[in-house]
Design a protein around this motif. Structure first.
Motif, short mmCIF file in Angstrom:
data_model
loop_
_atom_site.label_atom_id
_atom_site.label_comp_id
_atom_site.label_asym_id
_atom_site.label_seq_id
_atom_site.Cartn_x
_atom_site.Cartn_y
_atom_site.Cartn_z
N PRO A 1 0.79 -1.24 0.00
CA PRO A 1 0.00 0.00 0.00
C PRO A 1 0.82 1.29 0.00
O PRO A 1 0.46 2.23 -0.70
N GLU A 2 1.89 1.35 0.76
CA GLU A 2 2.67 2.60 0.79
C GLU A 2 3.37 2.86 -0.54
O GLU A 2 3.41 4.00 -1.01
N TYR A 3 3.91 1.81 -1.15
CA TYR A 3 4.48 1.98 -2.49
C TYR A 3 3.40 2.46 -3.46
O TYR A 3 3.65 3.35 -4.29
N ASN A 4 2.20 1.88 -3.36
CA ASN A 4 1.11 2.26 -4.25
C ASN A 4 0.73 3.73 -4.08
O ASN A 4 0.50 4.44 -5.07
N ILE A 5 0.65 4.19 -2.83
CA ILE A 5 0.35 5.60 -2.60
C ILE A 5 1.42 6.49 -3.22
O ILE A 5 1.12 7.47 -3.90
N GLN A 6 2.65 6.14 -2.99
CA GLN A 6 3.75 6.96 -3.50
C GLN A 6 3.72 7.03 -5.02
O GLN A 6 3.94 8.10 -5.61
N ARG A 7 3.43 5.91 -5.67
CA ARG A 7 3.39 5.91 -7.13
C ARG A 7 2.17 6.66 -7.65
O ARG A 7 2.25 7.36 -8.67
N LEU A 8 1.02 6.51 -6.97
CA LEU A 8 -0.16 7.26 -7.37
C LEU A 8 0.08 8.76 -7.24
O LEU A 8 -0.36 9.55 -8.09
N ILE A 9 0.80 9.17 -6.21
CA ILE A 9 1.17 10.57 -6.06
C ILE A 9 2.02 11.01 -7.24
O ILE A 9 1.80 12.07 -7.83
N GLY A 10 2.99 10.18 -7.60
CA GLY A 10 3.86 10.51 -8.72
C GLY A 10 3.12 10.63 -10.04
O GLY A 10 3.52 11.42 -10.91
N LEU A 11 2.05 9.88 -10.19
CA LEU A 11 1.24 9.93 -11.42
C LEU A 11 0.25 11.09 -11.42
O LEU A 11 -0.41 11.33 -12.42
N GLY A 12 0.12 11.76 -10.28
CA GLY A 12 -0.80 12.90 -10.20
C GLY A 12 -2.23 12.52 -9.87
O GLY A 12 -3.15 13.30 -10.15
N CYS A 13 -2.44 11.35 -9.29
CA CYS A 13 -3.79 10.95 -8.89
C CYS A 13 -4.32 11.91 -7.83
O CYS A 13 -3.60 12.30 -6.91
N THR A 14 -5.58 12.28 -7.94
CA THR A 14 -6.18 13.25 -7.03
C THR A 14 -6.46 12.66 -5.65
O THR A 14 -6.18 13.30 -4.63
N ARG A 15 -7.00 11.43 -5.62
CA ARG A 15 -7.60 10.95 -4.38
C ARG A 15 -7.59 9.42 -4.32
O ARG A 15 -7.67 8.76 -5.35
N ILE A 16 -7.52 8.88 -3.09
CA ILE A 16 -7.65 7.44 -2.87
C ILE A 16 -8.81 7.21 -1.91
O ILE A 16 -8.87 7.81 -0.83
N LEU A 17 -9.75 6.35 -2.31
CA LEU A 17 -10.82 5.91 -1.42
C LEU A 17 -10.37 4.63 -0.74
O LEU A 17 -10.04 3.64 -1.41
N THR A 18 -10.33 4.64 0.59
CA THR A 18 -9.80 3.48 1.30
C THR A 18 -10.49 3.25 2.64
O THR A 18 -10.95 4.21 3.28
N SER A 19 -10.53 1.99 3.03
CA SER A 19 -11.00 1.61 4.36
C SER A 19 -9.82 1.20 5.23
O SER A 19 -10.01 0.56 6.26
N GLY A 20 -8.62 1.52 4.78
CA GLY A 20 -7.44 1.14 5.53
C GLY A 20 -7.13 -0.34 5.43
O GLY A 20 -6.64 -0.95 6.38
#
Length: 249
Positions: free
Chosen positions: A133-152
């Motif tokens: 998950p943390e790698y995924n967040i970092q890469r989504l940030i790098g791609l310019g994704c606006t938002r993540i919907l998550t339940s943790g």
């Protein structure tokens, strides 16, 4: 400001959400399947009826998981483009591989499509089924994704609150963390306190009855709670009031 996003199945749901003061709409069909792509006519009607809240449109061709065939992806990108052309302010999507990793090629393509239309890009709860998950967040940030919907990464936000708090504290300045799954008027203040998120997502629903759902041995019911669901104005209002009260404390 704390934001409340409502998962809406219908024009009526959207009108209720706007009239009560919600901040954003996720427009879907078949929320009982986790949400599928809405009909373009519904989006058109929502806009024609004067809804001005930002509308995030789901792009999902079927229920089940999120590992899609090439044919399904082709359908998704066609639907995505049409939703944006018809006025959606953003798209909600998620692509995984059979190994439970994010399909980065399709994800980057969808984010680029959103950027082309100056629309928001939202990676939905497929995130909770993905490894790293943390790698995924970092890469989504790098791609310019606006938002993540998550339940943790849990069945609901209450169980995933600790991880959501970590995401918010560590990455919240770089990507929006939208908490969703199991949030109600009874637990919203505790969820906000435990996670520190600035926005929440929910259906805030009630079940309705339709006398033609069942007869004799024929039934089209999918749950014993009711025949179909829609936004509950009373529940949504309680959630909105609780969020405002929490914000003022």
């Amino acid at each position: 400001m704390l934001k409340v996003e409502v998962c809406a199945n219908s024009v009526k749901d959207c009108l209720i959400s706007q009239s009560l003061g919600a901040h954003r709409i996720e427009l879907v069909s078949a929320s009982y399947l986790g949400g599928l792509t809405p009909n373009l006519s519904v989006l058109d009607m929502v806009l024609e009826k004067g809804v001005v809240l930002p509308i995030m449109a789901m792009v999902r061709p079927r229920g089940g998981g999120f590992c899609y065939s090439d044919l399904e992806k082709e359908q998704m990108f066609r639907e995505a483009k049409e939703l944006l052309k018809h006025g959606a302010n953003g798209l909600v999507f998620g692509f995984l591989t059979e190994n439970n990793e994010i399909d980065w090629l399709a994800t980057e393509k969808m984010i680029e499509l959103c950027d082309k239309y100056n629309a928001e890009s939202v990676f939905h709860r497929a995130f909770d089924c993905a490894s790293n998950p943390e790698y995924n967040i970092q890469r989504l940030i790098g791609l310019g994704c606006t938002r993540i919907l998550t339940s943790g990464l849990a069945n609901n936000v209450k169980r995933g609150a600790k991880l959501i708090k970590l995401f918010q504290e560590k990455y919240g300045q770089h990507i929006e963390i939208l908490a969703g799954a199991g949030i109600t008027s009874d637990n919203i203040e505790k969820i906000l306190e435990k996670t520190g998120v600035k926005q929440i997502h929910g259906t805030f629903k009630k079940y309705m009855n339709d006398t033609t759902t069942s007869r004799d041995e024929v039934s089209f019911a999918y749950t014993d709670k009711g025949d179909y669901e829609e936004v509950d104005p009373e529940e949504l209002m309680k959630v909105l009031v609780s969020s405002r009260n929490y914000e003022m404390t």
